[in-house]
Scaffold this motif. Structure first.
Motif, PDB file in Angstrom:
ATOM      1  N   SER A   1      14.645 -11.049  -6.469  1.00 43.86           N
ATOM      2  CA  SER A   1      13.687 -12.001  -5.859  1.00 43.86           C
ATOM      3  C   SER A   1      13.954 -11.807  -4.553  1.00 43.86           C
ATOM      4  N   MET A   2      15.106 -11.972  -3.914  1.00 37.54           N
ATOM      5  CA  MET A   2      15.353 -12.203  -2.489  1.00 37.54           C
ATOM      6  C   MET A   2      15.090 -11.099  -1.909  1.00 37.54           C
ATOM      7  N   GLU A   3      15.076  -9.881  -2.386  1.00 37.80           N
ATOM      8  CA  GLU A   3      14.818  -8.698  -1.659  1.00 37.80           C
ATOM      9  C   GLU A   3      13.467  -8.145  -1.889  1.00 37.80           C
ATOM     10  N   SER A   4      12.553  -8.975  -2.621  1.00 33.65           N
ATOM     11  CA  SER A   4      11.422  -8.558  -2.687  1.00 33.65           C
ATOM     12  C   SER A   4      10.098  -8.679  -1.676  1.00 33.65           C
ATOM     13  N   TRP A   5      10.319  -9.901  -1.129  1.00 34.11           N
ATOM     14  CA  TRP A   5       9.174 -10.065  -0.211  1.00 34.11           C
ATOM     15  C   TRP A   5       9.683  -8.987   1.002  1.00 34.11           C
ATOM     16  N   PRO A   6      10.874  -8.888   1.619  1.00 34.03           N
ATOM     17  CA  PRO A   6      11.288  -7.767   2.625  1.00 34.03           C
ATOM     18  C   PRO A   6      10.774  -6.494   2.327  1.00 34.03           C
ATOM     19  N   ALA A   7      10.973  -6.135   0.824  1.00 34.10           N
ATOM     20  CA  ALA A   7      10.859  -4.796   0.417  1.00 34.10           C
ATOM     21  C   ALA A   7       9.304  -4.423   0.469  1.00 34.10           C
ATOM     22  N   TYR A   8       8.506  -5.385  -0.084  1.00 33.08           N
ATOM     23  CA  TYR A   8       7.164  -5.348  -0.137  1.00 33.08           C
ATOM     24  C   TYR A   8       6.617  -5.389   1.315  1.00 33.08           C
ATOM     25  N   GLU A   9       7.157  -6.132   2.206  1.00 31.02           N
ATOM     26  CA  GLU A   9       6.527  -5.898   3.678  1.00 31.02           C
ATOM     27  C   GLU A   9       6.886  -4.595   4.291  1.00 31.02           C
ATOM     28  N   ASP A  10       7.858  -4.334   3.953  1.00 34.46           N
ATOM     29  CA  ASP A  10       8.373  -2.597   4.321  1.00 34.46           C
ATOM     30  C   ASP A  10       7.563  -1.503   3.895  1.00 34.46           C
ATOM     31  N   TYR A  11       7.105  -1.953   2.467  1.00 29.27           N
ATOM     32  CA  TYR A  11       6.405  -0.474   2.197  1.00 29.27           C
ATOM     33  C   TYR A  11       4.738  -0.759   2.184  1.00 29.27           C
ATOM     34  N   SER A  12       4.383  -2.043   2.513  1.00 38.39           N
ATOM     35  CA  SER A  12       2.839  -2.155   2.509  1.00 38.39           C
ATOM     36  C   SER A  12       2.268  -2.310   3.991  1.00 38.39           C
ATOM     37  N   GLY A  13       3.279  -2.788   4.965  1.00 39.26           N
ATOM     38  CA  GLY A  13       2.714  -3.130   6.393  1.00 39.26           C
ATOM     39  C   GLY A  13       3.457  -3.838   7.037  1.00 39.26           C
ATOM     40  N   ASN A  14       4.196  -3.107   8.249  1.00 33.87           N
ATOM     41  CA  ASN A  14       5.088  -3.741   8.850  1.00 33.87           C
ATOM     42  C   ASN A  14       5.016  -4.261  10.245  1.00 33.87           C
ATOM     43  N   LEU A  15       5.641  -4.672  10.964  1.00 32.23           N
ATOM     44  CA  LEU A  15       5.355  -5.026  12.387  1.00 32.23           C
ATOM     45  C   LEU A  15       4.207  -6.094  12.607  1.00 32.23           C
ATOM     46  N   GLY A  16       3.898  -6.749  11.448  1.00 26.67           N
ATOM     47  CA  GLY A  16       2.651  -7.506  11.664  1.00 26.67           C
ATOM     48  C   GLY A  16       0.992  -6.606  11.579  1.00 26.67           C
ATOM     49  N   ILE A  17       1.198  -5.717  11.109  1.00 21.83           N
ATOM     50  CA  ILE A  17      -0.022  -4.987  11.041  1.00 21.83           C
ATOM     51  C   ILE A  17      -1.167  -5.420  10.102  1.00 21.83           C
ATOM     52  N   GLN A  18      -0.549  -6.165   9.209  1.00 19.71           N
ATOM     53  CA  GLN A  18      -1.396  -6.816   8.063  1.00 19.71           C
ATOM     54  C   GLN A  18      -0.779  -5.896   6.552  1.00 19.71           C
ATOM     55  N   THR A  19      -1.312  -6.420   5.542  1.00 22.52           N
ATOM     56  CA  THR A  19      -0.910  -5.616   4.416  1.00 22.52           C
ATOM     57  C   THR A  19      -2.039  -4.547   4.245  1.00 22.52           C
ATOM     58  N   LEU A  20      -1.697  -3.294   4.144  1.00 28.55           N
ATOM     59  CA  LEU A  20      -2.391  -2.172   4.317  1.00 28.55           C
ATOM     60  C   LEU A  20      -2.991  -1.701   3.242  1.00 28.55           C
ATOM     61  N   THR A  21      -3.540  -2.859   2.539  1.00 32.43           N
ATOM     62  CA  THR A  21      -4.345  -2.737   1.290  1.00 32.43           C
ATOM     63  C   THR A  21      -5.550  -2.041   1.541  1.00 32.43           C
TER      64      THR A  21
ATOM     65  N   LEU B   1      -0.664  -9.240  -2.151  1.00 30.46           N
ATOM     66  CA  LEU B   1       0.993  -9.054  -2.539  1.00 30.46           C
ATOM     67  C   LEU B   1       1.265  -8.305  -3.610  1.00 30.46           C
ATOM     68  N   GLY B   2       0.250  -7.346  -4.224  1.00 31.03           N
ATOM     69  CA  GLY B   2       0.561  -6.874  -5.398  1.00 31.03           C
ATOM     70  C   GLY B   2      -0.026  -7.281  -6.659  1.00 31.03           C
ATOM     71  N   GLN B   3      -0.548  -8.299  -6.532  1.00 30.59           N
ATOM     72  CA  GLN B   3      -1.415  -8.782  -7.827  1.00 30.59           C
ATOM     73  C   GLN B   3      -0.411  -9.005  -9.164  1.00 30.59           C
ATOM     74  N   GLN B   4       0.691  -9.412  -8.863  1.00 35.49           N
ATOM     75  CA  GLN B   4       1.807  -9.783 -10.055  1.00 35.49           C
ATOM     76  C   GLN B   4       2.181  -8.285 -10.555  1.00 35.49           C
ATOM     77  N   ALA B   5       1.658  -7.314 -10.072  1.00 27.08           N
ATOM     78  CA  ALA B   5       2.152  -5.893 -10.616  1.00 27.08           C
ATOM     79  C   ALA B   5       3.565  -5.773  -9.865  1.00 27.08           C
ATOM     80  N   HIS B   6       3.655  -6.321  -8.968  1.00 29.29           N
ATOM     81  CA  HIS B   6       4.785  -6.261  -7.857  1.00 29.29           C
ATOM     82  C   HIS B   6       5.336  -7.517  -7.956  1.00 29.29           C
ATOM     83  N   VAL B   7       6.865  -7.493  -7.966  1.00 28.26           N
ATOM     84  CA  VAL B   7       7.578  -8.490  -7.797  1.00 28.26           C
ATOM     85  C   VAL B   7       7.697  -8.954  -6.408  1.00 28.26           C
ATOM     86  N   VAL B   8       7.103 -10.329  -6.101  1.00 28.63           N
ATOM     87  CA  VAL B   8       7.243 -10.807  -4.653  1.00 28.63           C
ATOM     88  C   VAL B   8       7.587 -12.159  -4.736  1.00 28.63           C
TER      89      VAL B   8
END
Ligand code: GCU
Length: 683
Positions: free
Chosen positions: A505-525, A397-404
């Motif tokens: 903070s409150m927008e951070s998890w939805p935003a991260y999900e939006d740009y890293s992997g949506n619809l339950g596809i997993q985090t596409l790291t 989830l961004g390894q503390q370089a992203h706010v989540v």
């Protein structure tokens, strides 16, 4: 001071107006230096001194004027027998607070509870509330542990932290326990203030050498710096240690010599650390040895340790993260699914475990992804207690370089109703022991702080550690309420500071999900290289079983019973039926459970592919706003923390664009389906 995190005791605005509502002296009941009640007295002096500039002293018996009295219920009742009737029932670690006209009574069910009560009182007054109140607070569950994935050694020299993004280990260096354990003590202080009662200091991928006599002495020193804060030490074990360290030719859990060897280890540890919490064991997972190496069951493995701990009162947290990554073959087997492993392996074992065994289960069936369904194993263990394993360190989830900010995600998981026997069965009611009535249940959080002066590598990431402790104590608390407290304690009372941190903070998890992997596809790291940054291509064909099964026309894991891996069938019937059916599966888990064309219509009316494109634009656009929001705080918080956070938010804004374009381009290339808004394609 980053090290103090939320325990800064910075001066409260208008402090001098409140002095009359505060105690003038502290009385500790039966305090012994090095134990929590004594610590509580010290914290009250330091806290009230820092927060209000009022100098208190610790008195042995009741002085004149207002006092803060802190101790255990039994010590208090010894002195005031008539007070017993008016006191509430407390469970282990619980506390009672009574604040009345500057007199403060802080009673714990045990010493640890008394310290928790003192921290709670300090937190309340730090938030500017000096009015009278009475509070009884009991923890929701007895096990509230932290796991550190600290390595004893790294290439023979350092103490690194696996999936740690805040520097080297605060415990280990060069294969030994550090001489200077100051940071370990400071860590225990932070953890005690949020109700955490044990820390497993070494990595689940355990090095057998943790059990040499010299290192056991070192562990005892760690326990010594934890003890004043009521934090107990736990140890991770390597299942093959009898062979690796003990020189035996087997580590078969049913072998007599092996059993004796482990009994000797437990006896030796408890001789040094009589209040040790117990063990954490990762076995038969990702190449680690375990009982199945000898065709024994996981229960045989867990019970081996459990029995050696019983004379000493310790418990074992045995991890459910069991799977064999070598047996997974995506191309050959449509039904292969790592998500099935935990329930398959633990099937039929529920009544086979000793009473001091707790099964530690990751929240989802795969591995700390940005969105996972709750692990179905929680519904299969009814006699044996479970802990839910959450991850504070942001591995995927961004390894503390992203706010989540993770509290909203954890709340969703904890509130999820698994409908066991068609009755309300939220995850939180299962891990509190209320649903099935087990005694030992609770929470385990993988934290991975390091020597960095921010602990986790980022100031804002500390809200996750704070929230973890708060939710483990009381999962009914709200994400925003916890955040508000944390922000006041960490950054003060400025309204704009609060508004900005709350919004980000409150927008951070939805935003991260939006740009890293949506619809339950997993985090596409990138699945092979450190779980960081986008690499959707790596999510297929890998031996780790984290797959999306994306081809030119379709995507998603078919986990249905009728046509797929059967995973959906591991849930109780109501939930199984919901996930089995595309129509009733929520959009945000569609691709977790179903293999569909890119043109599949969602409930929102969009196609899967258009949702991908839109969500990636939306999430990364949100990340851009974090920078401008934060810039409003210039001059309102200290320069050091302002710049540290700004630097990371600017990076996150840029990296979210990398995520957006990599993921969108990848699926455009695969599917050839143009973005309706013309943003993605061959430019
Ligand atoms: C993840 C993580 C590993 C860790 C493992 C575990 O796979 O990447 O570093 O060892 O989980 O939880 O055991």
């Amino acid at each position: 001071d980053g090290l103090a995190a939320w325990l800064r005791y910075a001066r409260v605005p208008g402090a001098s107006r409140h002095l009359g509502k505060l105690p003038s002296a502290v009385v500790t009941l039966n305090a012994t230096k090095g134990y929590p009640v004594h610590t509580a007295g010290q914290e009250l002096v330091d806290g009230i001194g820092g927060l209000f500039g009022k100098k208190l002293t610790v008195a042995k018996s009741k002085p004149k004027g207002t006092t803060a009295t802190v101790g255990t219920v039994s010590a208090y009742v010894d002195k005031n027998p008539s007070a017993a009737k008016g006191l509430p029932d407390l469970v282990e670690d619980g506390f009672y607070l009574k604040i009345s006209k500057g007199n403060v009574l802080i009673l714990g069910q045990n010493e640890r509870g008394a310290l928790y009560g003192a921290f709670h009182y300090l937190s309340v007054i730090a938030q500017g509330n000096v009015s009278d109140f009475t509070l009884t607070s009991n923890p929701d569950a007895p096990v509230r542990w932290v796991n550190q994935w600290d390595n004893m050694q790294d290439g023979g020299t350092h103490g690194s932290v696996e999936r740690g993004y805040g520097g080297d280990s605060i415990f280990f260096w060069d294969g030994h326990i550090r001489e200077d354990l100051t940071r370990a003590g400071q860590y225990a202080r932070l953890l005690a203030s949020i109700g955490i009662n044990a820390v497993v200091a070494n990595n689940v991928n355990a090095n057998a050498s943790i059990l040499t006599p010299e290192n056991m002495d070192g562990l005892a020193r760690i326990a010594d710096v934890f003890r004043p804060y009521g934090v107990q030490l736990g140890v991770s074990l390597n299942f093959a240690a009898p062979q690796l360290l003990g020189g035996l030719d087997t580590f078969d859990p049913l072998d007599k010599a092996v059993v004796n060897w482990w009994q000797g280890i437990a006896d030796n540890l408890y001789k040094r650390i009589p209040d040790m919490a117990g063990y954490l064991v990762k076995a038969n997972s990702e190449g680690q040895p375990g009982p199945m190496t000898y065709n024994r069951t996981l229960a045989d493995g867990a019970n081996l340790f459990a029995r050696t701990l019983q004379p000493h009162g310790g418990i074992i947290l045995f991890r459910a993260f069991v799977y064999d990554h070598r047996s997974l073959n995506q191309t050959l087997d449509w039904k292969a699914d790592r998500a099935n492993a935990a329930v398959d392996y633990f099937d039929g074992l529920d009544d086979k475990f000793e009473d001091n065994v707790v099964i530690q289960i990751k929240y989802g069936p795969i591995d700390f992804q940005v969105r996972e369904p709750v692990s179905p194993l929680f519904t299969h263990l009814r006699r044996t207690g479970a802990t839910v394993e959450l991850q504070i360190t942001q591995e995927y989830l961004g390894q503390q370089a992203h706010v989540v900010y993770l509290a909203p995600m954890w709340k969703e998981l904890l509130d999820f109703d698994l409908r066991v026997d068609s009755k309300p069965s939220t995850l939180k009611s299962i891990v509190s022991g209320k649903r099935f009535g087990q005694k030992l249940t609770g929470y385990a959080g993988v934290v991975n702080v390091g020597t960095n002066t921010t602990w986790l590598g980022s100031h804002l990431a500390m809200s996750n550690l704070y929230a973890y402790g708060k939710l483990a104590w009381d999962p009914e608390q709200t994400s925003t309420g916890i955040l508000k407290e944390w922000t006041t304690l960490t950054f003060g009372h400025d309204k704009l500071v609060h508004d900005v941190i709350t919004k980000i903070s409150m927008e951070s998890w939805p935003a991260y999900e939006d740009y890293s992997g949506n619809l339950g596809i997993q985090t596409l790291t990138d699945i092979l290289l450190g779980h960081y940054g986008p690499n959707p291509g790596s999510q297929d064909g890998n031996p780790w079983g984290q797959w999306t099964r994306a081809d030119d026309d379709t995507i998603g894991m078919d986990r249905t019973v009728w046509n797929g891996t059967g995973f959906a069938g591991q849930y109780p019937p109501e939930i199984a039926a919901m996930y089995e059916n595309i129509e009733t599966t929520p959009d945000n888990l569609l691709l977790w459970f179903h293999h569909v064309p890119y043109t599949q219509k969602l409930k929102s009316g969009k196609t899967v592919i258009q949702h991908f494109y839109d969500a990636h634009y939306k999430g990364s656009a949100t990340a851009q706003t974090f920078v401008t929001l934060w810039e409003k705080l210039k001059g309102r918080i200290d320069k050091e923390r302002y710049e540290h956070v700004l630097f990371r938010l600017i990076y996150q804004a840029g990296h979210s664009l990398v995520w957006r374009d990599s993921v969108n381009q990848f699926y455009f290339n695969k599917s050839g389906i143009p973005d309706e808004l013309g943003r993605v394609g061959n430019h």
